[in-house]
Write a protein that holds these residues in place. Sequence first.
Motif, PDB file in Angstrom:
ATOM      1  N   MET A   1       0.821  -1.200   0.000  1.00  0.00           N
ATOM      2  CA  MET A   1       0.000   0.000   0.000  1.00  0.00           C
ATOM      3  C   MET A   1       0.864   1.262   0.000  1.00  0.00           C
ATOM      4  SD  MET A   1      -3.144   1.073   2.548  1.00  0.00           S
ATOM      5  CE  MET A   1      -4.035  -0.418   2.085  1.00  0.00           C
ATOM      6  N   GLU A   2       1.913   1.261   0.813  1.00  0.00           N
ATOM      7  CA  GLU A   2       2.794   2.431   0.852  1.00  0.00           C
ATOM      8  C   GLU A   2       3.474   2.647  -0.487  1.00  0.00           C
ATOM      9  OE1 GLU A   2       4.994   3.759   3.882  1.00  0.00           O
ATOM     10  OE2 GLU A   2       3.655   3.149   5.493  1.00  0.00           O
ATOM     11  N   LEU A   3       3.860   1.571  -1.150  1.00  0.00           N
ATOM     12  CA  LEU A   3       4.479   1.700  -2.470  1.00  0.00           C
ATOM     13  C   LEU A   3       3.507   2.317  -3.466  1.00  0.00           C
ATOM     14  CD1 LEU A   3       6.879   1.151  -4.355  1.00  0.00           C
ATOM     15  CD2 LEU A   3       5.888  -1.115  -4.793  1.00  0.00           C
ATOM     16  N   ARG A   4       2.290   1.798  -3.513  1.00  0.00           N
ATOM     17  CA  ARG A   4       1.303   2.315  -4.476  1.00  0.00           C
ATOM     18  C   ARG A   4       0.971   3.780  -4.216  1.00  0.00           C
ATOM     19  NH1 ARG A   4      -0.985  -2.961  -3.667  1.00  0.00           N
ATOM     20  NH2 ARG A   4      -2.478  -2.091  -2.171  1.00  0.00           N
ATOM     21  N   GLU A   5       1.044   4.195  -2.948  1.00  0.00           N
ATOM     22  CA  GLU A   5       0.719   5.578  -2.619  1.00  0.00           C
ATOM     23  C   GLU A   5       1.677   6.574  -3.262  1.00  0.00           C
ATOM     24  OE1 GLU A   5       0.613   5.747   1.616  1.00  0.00           O
ATOM     25  OE2 GLU A   5      -1.448   5.010   1.764  1.00  0.00           O
ATOM     26  N   LEU A   6       2.887   6.129  -3.626  1.00  0.00           N
ATOM     27  CA  LEU A   6       3.809   7.023  -4.315  1.00  0.00           C
ATOM     28  C   LEU A   6       3.193   7.578  -5.590  1.00  0.00           C
ATOM     29  CD1 LEU A   6       7.305   5.258  -4.245  1.00  0.00           C
ATOM     30  CD2 LEU A   6       6.568   7.201  -2.869  1.00  0.00           C
ATOM     31  N   ASP A   7       2.400   6.756  -6.249  1.00  0.00           N
ATOM     32  CA  ASP A   7       1.862   7.106  -7.563  1.00  0.00           C
ATOM     33  C   ASP A   7       0.587   7.932  -7.472  1.00  0.00           C
ATOM     34  OD1 ASP A   7       2.660   6.775 -10.248  1.00  0.00           O
ATOM     35  OD2 ASP A   7       1.024   5.371 -10.620  1.00  0.00           O
ATOM     36  N   HIS A   8       0.112   8.213  -6.256  1.00  0.00           N
ATOM     37  CA  HIS A   8      -1.154   8.943  -6.111  1.00  0.00           C
ATOM     38  C   HIS A   8      -0.982  10.448  -6.225  1.00  0.00           C
ATOM     39  CE1 HIS A   8      -2.942   5.357  -3.644  1.00  0.00           C
ATOM     40  NE2 HIS A   8      -2.746   5.076  -4.903  1.00  0.00           N
ATOM     41  N   SER A   9       0.226  10.941  -6.045  1.00  0.00           N
ATOM     42  CA  SER A   9       0.448  12.382  -6.106  1.00  0.00           C
ATOM     43  C   SER A   9       0.400  12.879  -7.545  1.00  0.00           C
ATOM     44  CB  SER A   9       1.810  12.740  -5.502  1.00  0.00           C
ATOM     45  OG  SER A   9       2.152  14.080  -5.800  1.00  0.00           O
ATOM     46  N   PRO A  10      -0.314  13.980  -7.817  1.00  0.00           N
ATOM     47  CA  PRO A  10      -0.346  14.532  -9.177  1.00  0.00           C
ATOM     48  C   PRO A  10       0.972  15.173  -9.584  1.00  0.00           C
ATOM     49  CG  PRO A  10      -1.475  16.003  -7.651  1.00  0.00           C
ATOM     50  CD  PRO A  10      -1.149  14.767  -6.876  1.00  0.00           C
ATOM     51  N   ASN A  11       1.901  15.281  -8.632  1.00  0.00           N
ATOM     52  CA  ASN A  11       3.175  15.943  -8.919  1.00  0.00           C
ATOM     53  C   ASN A  11       4.360  14.989  -9.003  1.00  0.00           C
ATOM     54  OD1 ASN A  11       2.281  18.800  -8.841  1.00  0.00           O
ATOM     55  ND2 ASN A  11       1.750  18.300  -6.732  1.00  0.00           N
TER      56      ASN A  11
ATOM     57  N   ASN B   1       4.705  -3.295 -13.321  1.00  0.00           N
ATOM     58  CA  ASN B   1       3.766  -2.462 -14.077  1.00  0.00           C
ATOM     59  C   ASN B   1       4.330  -1.072 -14.334  1.00  0.00           C
ATOM     60  OD1 ASN B   1       1.833  -4.508 -14.210  1.00  0.00           O
ATOM     61  ND2 ASN B   1       0.863  -3.890 -12.296  1.00  0.00           N
ATOM     62  N   TRP B   2       5.021  -0.524 -13.346  1.00  0.00           N
ATOM     63  CA  TRP B   2       5.615   0.800 -13.532  1.00  0.00           C
ATOM     64  C   TRP B   2       6.762   0.760 -14.535  1.00  0.00           C
ATOM     65  CZ3 TRP B   2       5.851   2.428  -7.655  1.00  0.00           C
ATOM     66  CH2 TRP B   2       4.553   2.742  -7.225  1.00  0.00           C
ATOM     67  N   ALA B   3       7.472  -0.357 -14.589  1.00  0.00           N
ATOM     68  CA  ALA B   3       8.632  -0.448 -15.475  1.00  0.00           C
ATOM     69  C   ALA B   3       8.231  -0.486 -16.949  1.00  0.00           C
ATOM     70  CB  ALA B   3       9.458  -1.688 -15.128  1.00  0.00           C
ATOM     71  N   ILE B   4       7.049  -0.988 -17.259  1.00  0.00           N
ATOM     72  CA  ILE B   4       6.666  -1.139 -18.670  1.00  0.00           C
ATOM     73  C   ILE B   4       5.787  -0.005 -19.176  1.00  0.00           C
ATOM     74  CG2 ILE B   4       6.857  -3.652 -18.545  1.00  0.00           C
ATOM     75  CD1 ILE B   4       3.794  -3.789 -18.359  1.00  0.00           C
ATOM     76  N   ARG B   5       5.375   0.906 -18.327  1.00  0.00           N
ATOM     77  CA  ARG B   5       4.501   1.980 -18.780  1.00  0.00           C
ATOM     78  C   ARG B   5       5.319   3.128 -19.365  1.00  0.00           C
ATOM     79  NH1 ARG B   5       2.358   4.555 -13.008  1.00  0.00           N
ATOM     80  NH2 ARG B   5       4.371   5.409 -12.337  1.00  0.00           N
ATOM     81  N   ASP B   6       4.653   3.953 -20.139  1.00  0.00           N
ATOM     82  CA  ASP B   6       5.299   5.128 -20.705  1.00  0.00           C
ATOM     83  C   ASP B   6       5.453   6.203 -19.632  1.00  0.00           C
ATOM     84  OD1 ASP B   6       5.385   3.952 -23.217  1.00  0.00           O
ATOM     85  OD2 ASP B   6       3.406   4.737 -23.791  1.00  0.00           O
ATOM     86  N   ALA B   7       6.545   6.924 -19.691  1.00  0.00           N
ATOM     87  CA  ALA B   7       6.781   7.998 -18.730  1.00  0.00           C
ATOM     88  C   ALA B   7       5.799   9.135 -18.954  1.00  0.00           C
ATOM     89  CB  ALA B   7       8.209   8.504 -18.847  1.00  0.00           C
ATOM     90  N   GLY B   8       5.316   9.709 -17.859  1.00  0.00           N
ATOM     91  CA  GLY B   8       4.385  10.828 -17.934  1.00  0.00           C
ATOM     92  C   GLY B   8       5.099  12.156 -17.807  1.00  0.00           C
ATOM     93  N   ASP B   9       4.320  13.200 -17.555  1.00  0.00           N
ATOM     94  CA  ASP B   9       4.904  14.551 -17.524  1.00  0.00           C
ATOM     95  C   ASP B   9       4.740  15.236 -16.166  1.00  0.00           C
ATOM     96  OD1 ASP B   9       2.199  14.887 -17.554  1.00  0.00           O
ATOM     97  OD2 ASP B   9       2.135  16.226 -19.302  1.00  0.00           O
ATOM     98  N   ARG B  10       4.570  14.469 -15.113  1.00  0.00           N
ATOM     99  CA  ARG B  10       4.491  15.097 -13.804  1.00  0.00           C
ATOM    100  C   ARG B  10       5.828  15.768 -13.482  1.00  0.00           C
ATOM    101  NH1 ARG B  10       1.411  10.184 -10.461  1.00  0.00           N
ATOM    102  NH2 ARG B  10      -0.318   9.963 -11.937  1.00  0.00           N
ATOM    103  N   PRO B  11       5.804  16.897 -12.797  1.00  0.00           N
ATOM    104  CA  PRO B  11       7.025  17.715 -12.684  1.00  0.00           C
ATOM    105  C   PRO B  11       8.141  17.126 -11.828  1.00  0.00           C
ATOM    106  CG  PRO B  11       5.239  18.666 -11.378  1.00  0.00           C
ATOM    107  CD  PRO B  11       4.628  17.573 -12.202  1.00  0.00           C
TER     108      PRO B  11
END
Length: 455
Positions: free
Chosen positions: A209-219, A254-264
């Motif tokens: 759960m703590e790991l997944r929470e990293l990805d919840h921030s819009p930044n 799952n994070w390793a195979i996805r395309d990189a986004g543009d969060r700052p």
Amino acid sequence: MTRPVRVAIVGAGPAGIYAADALLKSEAAQDPGVSIDLFERMPAPFGLIRYGVAPDHPRIKGIVQALHQVLDKPQLRLFGNVDYPNDIGLDDLRSFYDAVIFSTGADADRALDIPGSDLDGSHGAAEFVSWYDGHPDVARTWPLEAEKVAVLGVGNVALDVARILAKTADELLPTEIPANVHEGLKANKALEVHVFGRRGPAQAKFSPMELRELDHSPNIEVIVNPEDIEYDAGSIETRRGNKQANMVASTLENWAIRDAGDRPHKLFLHFFESPAEILGEDGRVVGLRTERTELDGTGNVKGTGNFTDWDVQSVYRAVGYYSQELPKLPFDVVSGTVPHAAGRVVDGGEHMPSVYVTGWIKRGPIGLIGHTKGDANETVACLLEDRAEGRLPAPVRPEPEAVTAFLEQRGVRYTTREGWYRLDAHEKALGAEQGRERIKVVERDAMLDASEPRS
């Protein structure tokens, strides 16, 4: 014995309160009864729940509600702002109580023995956690000039540190962070945070759960290198036998195979990189050198001799907590624990009569908060067995008022359970003024003032 069994618990974090709960649920609580005094060096109770859990984790802080149910029991008293051994020592405690349980936890940083650890810009994670959690005994400011930061370690503390560094200050404003912490984080220049682990995804100690929470921030953009997703026979066996490890590895895949986004803000999770040296120039951190590792078939790793220098200006060492040595008690400097047998303190092969340990000072800083209950039950069972067998020396001054008279004679400005509730209400009132649940009071004197009855 017709009077209640008198027990002192030094440390009012979860470990100490769980020990109190175990005592209150024992047969001794019925006949002849138990009387428990909790001693805490901070003016407020709850230990690492208050000063070691990241402010954006209210779910974990919700454990406080269960701890309050124990703290409210009439057989229990709280003495806050009382330091062991400066305000009250072991001999004093033994003169007032049938037994003493130490549950002082672990709040220091375990040393990382690599060159450069002492450079300016190399920080212990525990120090940083204490700062952003508003610990009264640490500095009110924190240096946050680095644009690229390294965090060493793959446990939940490393995640907390990385997340706090990568989030914006305004994201954290709805939490209970003090004003000085919010102001400090507003000046944070970090745009890249790199987390390093020397082993692979299957060996990471994150909670899913703590790991997944990293990805919840819009930044925060979380980035994992596909080349770091690797398993050997030992790793596969770990995933099969450990549901949490499997969930962590799946998330990282799952994070390793996805395309990189543009969060700052970018947060990189690196595996198979063993810290070898913190690089410095003119006494300051200018980089981190790691050695690439590879799996050896068992889930462990070996060095490859290939090194990488990373451009970072600050390093946070999140390689584990370490307990402070307790005067008058034996101490194992390697494990950072008090030697014991099932909770009975052992010195020179002999049990120290009436002295016990529980929690991280007993077993080391591993496991989740809930695991501390098992520690407490084991320790309390030994204490009650010793009492039944007549192995607890009778205290000289068992009457409850003897302790308060002792502290007052020494001029100790202690807080009580009622004082904690006054401080608690004060912090909530401060938060309500800004539409927040709570604003934590930082200064020790201010905490003490808020804990005292209003005239």
